[in-house]
Motif scaffolding. Structure first.
Motif, short mmCIF file in Angstrom:
data_model
loop_
_atom_site.label_atom_id
_atom_site.label_comp_id
_atom_site.label_asym_id
_atom_site.label_seq_id
_atom_site.Cartn_x
_atom_site.Cartn_y
_atom_site.Cartn_z
N ALA A 96 0.13 -2.83 6.43
CA ALA A 96 -0.10 -4.24 6.76
C ALA A 96 -1.51 -4.50 7.28
O ALA A 96 -2.05 -5.60 7.12
CB ALA A 96 0.93 -4.71 7.79
N ASP A 97 -2.12 -3.49 7.86
CA ASP A 97 -3.46 -3.66 8.44
C ASP A 97 -4.58 -3.26 7.49
O ASP A 97 -5.75 -3.28 7.85
CB ASP A 97 -3.57 -2.83 9.72
CG ASP A 97 -3.25 -1.36 9.49
OD1 ASP A 97 -2.63 -1.05 8.44
OD2 ASP A 97 -3.61 -0.52 10.34
N ASP A 98 -4.23 -2.89 6.25
CA ASP A 98 -5.26 -2.42 5.31
C ASP A 98 -4.90 -2.84 3.89
O ASP A 98 -4.31 -2.07 3.13
CB ASP A 98 -5.38 -0.89 5.40
CG ASP A 98 -6.61 -0.37 4.66
OD1 ASP A 98 -7.14 -1.10 3.81
OD2 ASP A 98 -7.04 0.77 4.94
N PRO A 99 -5.23 -4.08 3.49
CA PRO A 99 -4.90 -4.56 2.15
C PRO A 99 -5.48 -3.69 1.04
O PRO A 99 -4.87 -3.55 -0.03
CB PRO A 99 -5.51 -5.97 2.13
CG PRO A 99 -5.61 -6.36 3.56
CD PRO A 99 -5.88 -5.10 4.32
N ASP A 100 -6.65 -3.11 1.25
CA ASP A 100 -7.25 -2.26 0.22
C ASP A 100 -6.41 -1.01 -0.03
O ASP A 100 -6.26 -0.57 -1.18
CB ASP A 100 -8.67 -1.85 0.62
CG ASP A 100 -9.65 -3.02 0.55
OD1 ASP A 100 -9.34 -4.00 -0.17
OD2 ASP A 100 -10.70 -2.94 1.19
N GLN A 101 -5.86 -0.45 1.04
CA GLN A 101 -5.02 0.73 0.89
C GLN A 101 -3.74 0.37 0.14
O GLN A 101 -3.27 1.14 -0.70
CB GLN A 101 -4.69 1.32 2.26
CG GLN A 101 -4.00 2.69 2.18
CD GLN A 101 -3.80 3.32 3.55
OE1 GLN A 101 -3.99 2.68 4.57
NE2 GLN A 101 -3.42 4.57 3.56
N LEU A 102 -3.18 -0.79 0.43
CA LEU A 102 -1.98 -1.23 -0.28
C LEU A 102 -2.29 -1.48 -1.75
O LEU A 102 -1.50 -1.12 -2.62
CB LEU A 102 -1.42 -2.51 0.36
CG LEU A 102 -0.14 -3.05 -0.28
CD1 LEU A 102 0.97 -2.02 -0.25
CD2 LEU A 102 0.30 -4.34 0.41
N TRP A 103 -3.46 -2.07 -2.04
CA TRP A 103 -3.85 -2.31 -3.43
C TRP A 103 -3.99 -0.98 -4.18
O TRP A 103 -3.54 -0.84 -5.32
CB TRP A 103 -5.17 -3.07 -3.44
CG TRP A 103 -5.70 -3.35 -4.82
CD1 TRP A 103 -5.34 -4.37 -5.64
CD2 TRP A 103 -6.66 -2.56 -5.54
NE1 TRP A 103 -6.03 -4.28 -6.84
CE2 TRP A 103 -6.84 -3.18 -6.81
CE3 TRP A 103 -7.38 -1.41 -5.25
CZ2 TRP A 103 -7.71 -2.68 -7.76
CZ3 TRP A 103 -8.26 -0.90 -6.20
CH2 TRP A 103 -8.42 -1.53 -7.43
N GLN A 104 -4.62 0.02 -3.55
CA GLN A 104 -4.76 1.33 -4.17
C GLN A 104 -3.39 1.97 -4.37
O GLN A 104 -3.12 2.59 -5.41
CB GLN A 104 -5.62 2.23 -3.28
CG GLN A 104 -5.89 3.61 -3.90
CD GLN A 104 -6.70 4.50 -2.98
OE1 GLN A 104 -7.09 4.10 -1.88
NE2 GLN A 104 -6.95 5.72 -3.41
N SER A 105 -2.51 1.79 -3.41
CA SER A 105 -1.17 2.33 -3.50
C SER A 105 -0.42 1.75 -4.69
O SER A 105 0.22 2.48 -5.45
CB SER A 105 -0.42 2.02 -2.19
OG SER A 105 0.88 2.57 -2.20
N GLU A 106 -0.53 0.45 -4.87
CA GLU A 106 0.17 -0.20 -5.98
C GLU A 106 -0.34 0.31 -7.33
O GLU A 106 0.43 0.49 -8.27
CB GLU A 106 -0.02 -1.72 -5.90
CG GLU A 106 0.66 -2.37 -4.71
CD GLU A 106 2.17 -2.42 -4.82
OE1 GLU A 106 2.72 -2.00 -5.87
OE2 GLU A 106 2.82 -2.89 -3.87
N GLY A 107 -1.64 0.58 -7.43
CA GLY A 107 -2.19 1.11 -8.67
C GLY A 107 -1.65 2.49 -8.98
O GLY A 107 -1.33 2.81 -10.15
#
Length: 217
Positions: A86-97
Motif C-alpha cells: 500500500a505504501d509503494d505503488p511502483d512495487q505493486l505495479w512491478q508485482s502485477e507484471g
C-alpha cells in the motif's frame, strides 16, 4: 442468528487454489472450505461458476472465480503483512507484471513440461528450457533482493510461489542442481513457512450435506 461464511471451492494441490488460500489465511478471513475432486466436480460449484475451475469464492452478493481476484478480495479486507504494498505503488505495479507473465506465459510452458506426454511436438527438455526464460528473470531479481520486488514479500511472491513449487516437483534433482541459487533459497523459504504449511492440510472431499469446515481454523 449465525452468519454463514463465504464458500471457497478448492483443490489442495492446485497452485491457483494454493495462492488463494494463502491470501485468505493471511488476511484472517473465515470461509467455508469445500475440497473438491477435479474429475468429479460438484454440481453446486458448477452452478456457481460455469468455468469449472478452482478456486471459486461464493460471496453473498457475487462469485469470484479468478484466483488473483480472490487474493485481492481477501487482502483488501485485511493485509497485515502488506502484500499489496500500500505504501509503494511502483512495487505493486512491478508485482502485477510478474504475476501476469507467470499466468500467461510460464504456466503454459509449465503444463507442457509437467505433462510432456500430452504434447509430443517437443521433448520435455525443450519445454523446460521455455520455462527457464521466466526462471532466469526471477533468479536475476532474487540475486539482488530477498523477494521478487524488493526486500519485502509482496503479492507477486505469494502468487508465483505455488507455480515454482510445481515446477520444482517435476524433477527436484534437476531443479536443486540448476544454477538458480536465489530461486532455490526463495522457494525453500516459502515451502517451510508456517503459513504455507497451514494451508496445505488435507481435508475430506466435500459432498452436499457435509458439516461446514471453516478455513482457516
Amino acid at each position: 442468528m449465525t452468519t454463514q461464511p463465504p464458500i471457497l471451492y478448492s483443490f489442495r494441490r492446485c497452485p491457483y487454489a494454493i495462492r488463494a488460500r494463502l491470501a485468505i489465511a493471511s488476511s484472517g478471513q473465515s470461509v467455508a472450505l469445500r475440497e473438491v475432486v477435479l474429475k468429479d466436480k460438484p454440481a453446486a460449484m458448477l452452478q456457481a461458476s460455469p468455468k469449472a475451475t478452482v478456486p471459486v469464492l461464493v460471496l453473498p452478493d457475487r462469485v469470484i472465480d479468478e484466483s488473483r481476484d480472490i487474493m485481492r478480495w481477501a487482502l483488501r479486507q485485511s493485509d497485515p503483512h502488506n502484500w499489496l504494498c500500500a505504501d509503494d505503488p511502483d512495487q505493486l505495479w512491478q508485482s502485477e507484471g510478474l504475476i501476469q507473465e507467470n499466468d500467461a506465459v510460464f504456466k503454459q510452458h509449465l503444463d507442457r513440461y509437467k505433462y510432456f506426454e500430452r504434447y509430443p511436438g517437443h521433448s520435455q527438455d525443450y519445454y523446460r528450457q521455455q520455462c527457464e526464460v521466466t526462471l532466469g528473470r526471477l533468479e536475476q531479481q532474487l540475486q539482488q533482493s530477498a523477494f521478487l520486488t524488493g526486500e519485502h514479500c509482496c503479492l507477486a511472491d505469494i502468487a508465483i510461489f505455488p507455480f515454482i513449487r510445481q515446477f520444482a516437483h517435476v524433477d527436484r534433482t534437476w531443479f536443486y542442481s540448476a544454477p538458480y541459487p536465489g530461486l532455490q533459497r526463495w522457494l525453500d523459504y516459502h515451502l517451510t513457512s508456517p503459513l504455507f504449511l497451514s494451508v496445505m492440510k488435507k481435508y475430506p472431499r466435500w459432498e452436499e450435506g457435509n458439516a461446514i469446515i471453516r478455513f482457516p481454523k
